[in-house]
Design a protein around this motif. Structure first.
Motif, PDB file in Angstrom:
ATOM      1  N   ASP A  88       2.075 -32.506  13.392  1.00 55.61           N
ATOM      2  CA  ASP A  88       3.167 -31.685  13.723  1.00 55.61           C
ATOM      3  C   ASP A  88       4.392 -32.131  14.448  1.00 55.61           C
ATOM      4  O   ASP A  88       5.194 -31.461  15.111  1.00 55.61           O
ATOM      5  CB  ASP A  88       2.964 -29.981  14.126  1.00 55.61           C
ATOM      6  N   TRP A  89       4.555 -33.220  14.254  1.00 55.78           N
ATOM      7  CA  TRP A  89       5.700 -34.055  14.988  1.00 55.78           C
ATOM      8  C   TRP A  89       7.137 -33.674  14.741  1.00 55.78           C
ATOM      9  O   TRP A  89       7.865 -33.335  15.530  1.00 55.78           O
ATOM     10  CB  TRP A  89       5.509 -35.521  14.815  1.00 55.78           C
ATOM     11  N   GLN A  90       7.206 -32.994  13.394  1.00 55.51           N
ATOM     12  CA  GLN A  90       8.604 -32.936  13.003  1.00 55.51           C
ATOM     13  C   GLN A  90       8.871 -31.383  13.564  1.00 55.51           C
ATOM     14  O   GLN A  90       9.848 -31.089  13.843  1.00 55.51           O
ATOM     15  CB  GLN A  90       8.720 -32.760  11.480  1.00 55.51           C
ATOM     16  N   ASP A  91       7.917 -30.522  13.640  1.00 59.86           N
ATOM     17  CA  ASP A  91       8.087 -29.200  14.023  1.00 59.86           C
ATOM     18  C   ASP A  91       8.458 -29.249  15.556  1.00 59.86           C
ATOM     19  O   ASP A  91       8.952 -28.336  15.968  1.00 59.86           O
ATOM     20  CB  ASP A  91       6.578 -28.105  13.721  1.00 59.86           C
ATOM     21  N   ARG A  92       7.763 -30.180  16.174  1.00 62.91           N
ATOM     22  CA  ARG A  92       8.048 -30.281  17.956  1.00 62.91           C
ATOM     23  C   ARG A  92       9.129 -30.983  18.110  1.00 62.91           C
ATOM     24  O   ARG A  92       9.327 -31.275  19.188  1.00 62.91           O
ATOM     25  CB  ARG A  92       6.796 -30.930  18.270  1.00 62.91           C
ATOM     26  N   GLY A  93       9.943 -31.705  16.988  1.00 63.13           N
ATOM     27  CA  GLY A  93      11.243 -32.156  17.264  1.00 63.13           C
ATOM     28  C   GLY A  93      11.018 -33.569  17.892  1.00 63.13           C
ATOM     29  O   GLY A  93      11.666 -34.258  18.771  1.00 63.13           O
ATOM     30  N   LEU A  94       9.856 -34.299  17.408  1.00 64.78           N
ATOM     31  CA  LEU A  94       9.529 -35.565  18.129  1.00 64.78           C
ATOM     32  C   LEU A  94      10.116 -36.724  17.308  1.00 64.78           C
ATOM     33  O   LEU A  94      10.446 -36.376  16.146  1.00 64.78           O
ATOM     34  CB  LEU A  94       8.128 -35.820  18.127  1.00 64.78           C
ATOM     35  N   GLU A  95      10.701 -37.979  17.849  1.00 62.58           N
ATOM     36  CA  GLU A  95      11.325 -38.914  17.050  1.00 62.58           C
ATOM     37  C   GLU A  95       9.958 -39.727  16.355  1.00 62.58           C
ATOM     38  O   GLU A  95       9.173 -39.995  16.962  1.00 62.58           O
ATOM     39  CB  GLU A  95      11.869 -40.014  18.175  1.00 62.58           C
ATOM     40  N   PRO A  96      10.272 -39.915  14.993  1.00 65.00           N
ATOM     41  CA  PRO A  96       9.091 -40.615  14.439  1.00 65.00           C
ATOM     42  C   PRO A  96       8.825 -41.808  14.930  1.00 65.00           C
ATOM     43  O   PRO A  96       7.650 -42.392  14.850  1.00 65.00           O
ATOM     44  CB  PRO A  96       9.705 -40.547  13.100  1.00 65.00           C
ATOM     45  N   ASP A  97       9.831 -42.719  15.478  1.00 65.86           N
ATOM     46  CA  ASP A  97       9.565 -43.950  15.939  1.00 65.86           C
ATOM     47  C   ASP A  97       9.485 -44.116  17.504  1.00 65.86           C
ATOM     48  O   ASP A  97       9.516 -44.979  18.199  1.00 65.86           O
ATOM     49  CB  ASP A  97      10.432 -45.136  15.456  1.00 65.86           C
ATOM     50  N   GLY A  98       9.480 -42.818  18.096  1.00 64.71           N
ATOM     51  CA  GLY A  98       9.434 -42.739  19.357  1.00 64.71           C
ATOM     52  C   GLY A  98       7.975 -42.804  19.822  1.00 64.71           C
ATOM     53  O   GLY A  98       6.987 -42.844  19.231  1.00 64.71           O
ATOM     54  N   ILE A  99       7.940 -43.265  21.141  1.00 58.03           N
ATOM     55  CA  ILE A  99       6.722 -43.543  21.823  1.00 58.03           C
ATOM     56  C   ILE A  99       6.197 -42.317  22.764  1.00 58.03           C
ATOM     57  O   ILE A  99       7.015 -42.008  23.559  1.00 58.03           O
ATOM     58  CB  ILE A  99       6.646 -45.054  22.328  1.00 58.03           C
ATOM     59  N   TYR A 100       5.064 -42.072  22.445  1.00 63.61           N
ATOM     60  CA  TYR A 100       4.599 -40.930  23.437  1.00 63.61           C
ATOM     61  C   TYR A 100       3.087 -41.243  23.726  1.00 63.61           C
ATOM     62  O   TYR A 100       2.262 -41.654  23.076  1.00 63.61           O
ATOM     63  CB  TYR A 100       4.462 -39.476  22.574  1.00 63.61           C
ATOM     64  N   TYR A 101       2.787 -40.988  24.888  1.00 66.17           N
ATOM     65  CA  TYR A 101       1.407 -41.305  25.791  1.00 66.17           C
ATOM     66  C   TYR A 101       0.362 -40.434  25.705  1.00 66.17           C
ATOM     67  O   TYR A 101       0.723 -39.238  26.216  1.00 66.17           O
ATOM     68  CB  TYR A 101       1.868 -41.873  27.010  1.00 66.17           C
ATOM     69  N   GLY A 102      -0.675 -40.650  24.722  1.00 67.86           N
ATOM     70  CA  GLY A 102      -1.712 -39.441  24.775  1.00 67.86           C
ATOM     71  C   GLY A 102      -3.062 -39.850  25.717  1.00 67.86           C
ATOM     72  O   GLY A 102      -3.435 -41.126  25.579  1.00 67.86           O
ATOM     73  N   LEU A 103      -3.742 -39.006  26.208  1.00 68.36           N
ATOM     74  CA  LEU A 103      -4.634 -39.235  27.222  1.00 68.36           C
ATOM     75  C   LEU A 103      -5.916 -38.788  26.297  1.00 68.36           C
ATOM     76  O   LEU A 103      -6.043 -37.621  25.904  1.00 68.36           O
ATOM     77  CB  LEU A 103      -4.735 -38.398  28.460  1.00 68.36           C
ATOM     78  N   ARG A 104      -6.971 -39.631  25.892  1.00 63.43           N
ATOM     79  CA  ARG A 104      -8.028 -39.444  25.210  1.00 63.43           C
ATOM     80  C   ARG A 104      -9.058 -39.118  26.525  1.00 63.43           C
ATOM     81  O   ARG A 104      -9.619 -39.749  27.153  1.00 63.43           O
ATOM     82  CB  ARG A 104      -8.635 -40.802  24.508  1.00 63.43           C
ATOM     83  N   ASP A 105      -9.201 -37.839  26.778  1.00 66.29           N
ATOM     84  CA  ASP A 105      -9.776 -36.962  27.585  1.00 66.29           C
ATOM     85  C   ASP A 105     -11.194 -37.518  27.865  1.00 66.29           C
ATOM     86  O   ASP A 105     -11.782 -37.209  26.646  1.00 66.29           O
ATOM     87  CB  ASP A 105      -9.749 -35.592  27.777  1.00 66.29           C
ATOM     88  N   PRO A 106     -12.011 -37.846  28.987  1.00 67.18           N
ATOM     89  CA  PRO A 106     -13.306 -38.093  28.863  1.00 67.18           C
ATOM     90  C   PRO A 106     -14.313 -37.038  28.325  1.00 67.18           C
ATOM     91  O   PRO A 106     -15.325 -37.416  27.586  1.00 67.18           O
ATOM     92  CB  PRO A 106     -13.564 -38.751  29.967  1.00 67.18           C
ATOM     93  N   ASP A 107     -14.022 -35.667  29.110  1.00 67.82           N
ATOM     94  CA  ASP A 107     -14.596 -34.715  28.574  1.00 67.82           C
ATOM     95  C   ASP A 107     -14.532 -34.482  26.942  1.00 67.82           C
ATOM     96  O   ASP A 107     -15.371 -34.085  26.369  1.00 67.82           O
ATOM     97  CB  ASP A 107     -14.177 -33.384  29.175  1.00 67.82           C
ATOM     98  N   GLU A 108     -13.182 -34.584  26.485  1.00 63.08           N
ATOM     99  CA  GLU A 108     -12.949 -34.302  24.953  1.00 63.08           C
ATOM    100  C   GLU A 108     -13.926 -35.177  24.082  1.00 63.08           C
ATOM    101  O   GLU A 108     -14.347 -35.041  23.052  1.00 63.08           O
ATOM    102  CB  GLU A 108     -11.622 -34.300  24.596  1.00 63.08           C
TER     103      GLU A 108
END
Length: 476
Positions: free
Chosen positions: A45-65
């Motif tokens: 849902d990057w478009q709905d969230r207004g994210l830039e398609p070639d922007g960089i976003y940092y995601g945590l792969r949470d250990p509990d998840e």
């Protein structure tokens, strides 16, 4: 769907070959709890969230998840490179095995066993050309930012991956993490740059400290030493940055550098300069040579030595301690003047100590901020370049295979070209990867355009085109 989470196989000893020739990997790392950079277009849902398609976003792969997700990585297909796959879409030419049924989370790694049943894939693992593992999975982003501590470092993230579910695992030549997952799950080039940037920042900090060193300042004010010492410092700087220095080899020891640019000095002075340049270089001890490191820096023979004045206890001051000059009164440590002076001295010493601490803290903060900024800029540039390369390749092969819906499913432009060649009835393994793009060009020029609905490979080329490929096989 994330397709670029990469970890390397465990040691060779965990592999075995059965009577059928199949390879079995007892247990290997297939994912890791860490912070990764992602393109905006890779996030749900990057478009709905207004994210830039070639922007960089940092995601945590949470250990509990990741621990909760472990069972979803059991019994998944193992592919050669990434391809879209589910029950209705089966890229059978690329399915080379499967994961086991014993997935487990051993912090920080997600692990599982593997079975590889394809001969080419087994050889690729054995010769190292396809030795890394890349997971593909679904996740739901939770847009909560924070810091994740890894290896003693705090890494900022923009969102947390929730509800992770495995889709497939792929053998790849080089995935996002390379051979060792460190900060930001970046490719090897970014990891190398990060290590280099940290090393350079530490050196620049040592260089600033050297410029403030009293002994170094003293030597630089000596006209007989200044020119040679400046050249010696430049030579050490070049060594740290991997550059050449005219007149000396890259691996010249510190005493050799001093001997080259200050050939007329020896003894205590040479020892002192070796000590200073060894500290600048980053070693606790100087390079081996005829100069030994003293416990304290000695002054140059032609510069008078200034001894520090020890503190004076007024109780120890007696009239007969003073010889020559006018008689002095005995100091009264209980006098208001003495007490005021003593307190003023304590305050000045404390202020100076606090000033030095703040300077060191600011220097460290500036270095860290600079490193983070440079790494982030490099990640953005590398990701954009990789994204553009894949899209350009997909556009190039469009006349042969139609629109490729997800170019990011491939790890390189060469993989896209190989896919197109295979769809056109050619075996890309017979040719050098460097020639794939040219072969695609010849196919486009020689054959009519094929739509994405054409699912059958090309059985036969015209005589002229076939002769071109026949000659390619003879290229050495």
């Amino acid at each position: 769907m994330e397709k670029k989470d990469v970890l390397i196989f465990d040691a060779q000893s965990v592999r075995s070959i059965d009577n059928n020739g199949y390879m079995h990997v007892a247990m290997t790392n297939i994912s890791k709890a860490t912070v990764n950079p992602y393109l905006g277009s890779e996030i749900e849902d990057w478009q709905d969230r207004g994210l830039e398609p070639d922007g960089i976003y940092y995601g945590l792969r949470d250990p509990d998840e990741l621990q909760k997700a472990a069972p979803t990585f059991n019994g998944l297909p193992l592919l050669m490179n990434h391809h879209d796959i589910d029950a209705s879409v089966q890229p059978k030419d690329y399915i080379v095995g499967s994961t086991g049924t014993d997935a487990r989370f051993q912090n920080p790694y997600l692990q599982n066993s593997l079975s590889i049943t394809d001969e080419k894939a087994i050889k690729a693992v054995q010769d190292g050309t396809m030795k890394e593992i890349s997971c593909a999975y679904f996740f739901t982003p939770e847009w909560t930012s924070g810091d994740y501590t890894e290896g003693g470092d705090k890494i900022h993230y923009d969102f947390i991956m929730r509800d992770i579910k495995g889709n497939h695992v792929a053998l790849v030549a080089e995935g996002r993490a390379g051979h060792d997952v460190v900060v930001a799950d970046s490719k090897k080039g970014v990891n190398d740059k990060m290590v280099k940037t940290k090393k350079n920042a530490a050196f620049e900090a040592r260089k600033k400290n050297l410029a403030k060193d009293a002994d170094f300042i003293k030597y630089m004010n000596d006209d007989k030493l200044k020119d040679g010492l400046t050249k010696a410092v430049d030579a050490v700087t070049n060594q740290v940055y991997g550059k050449e220095t005219k007149g000396i080899a890259k691996d010249t020891a510190i005493d050799g550098i001093i001997g080259t640019f200050l050939p007329d000095i020896d003894g205590d002075l040479k020892t002192a300069l070796c000590t200073l340049l060894s500290k600048l270089q980053g070693g606790d001890e100087p390079p081996e040579g005829d100069a030994k490191v003293p416990t304290q820096t000695q002054p140059t023979p032609n510069v008078p030595k200034t001894e520090p004045v020890p503190p004076v206890d007024p109780d120890d001051v007696q009239d007969d301690d003073i010889t020559g000059g006018d008689p002095l009164d005995v100091i009264d440590k209980n006098s208001p003047a003495y007490q005021a002076g003593f307190k003023a001295g304590q305050a000045a010493a404390k202020d100076e100590a606090n000033k030095k601490i703040k300077e060191a803290q600011q220097l460290n903060k500036d270095s860290i901020d600079k490193i983070k900024s440079e790494i982030k800029e490099q990640i953005v540039a590398d990701t954009k370049a990789h994204y553009k390369t894949l899209n350009d390749a997909a556009f190039k092969v469009k006349p042969l295979v139609g629109t490729i819906a997800d170019p990011l499913a491939f790890d390189s432009a060469a993989d896209i070209f190989a896919f197109a060649l295979k769809q056109c009835g050619k075996d890309p393994d017979k040719y050098d990867k460097a020639g794939y793009a040219g072969m695609v060009d010849m196919l486009i020029e020689s054959k009519p355009v094929f739509s994405a609905a054409d699912t059958k490979p090309i059985d036969k080329f015209d005589e002229q085109t076939q002769s071109i490929f026949d000659r390619l096989e003879n290229i050495e």
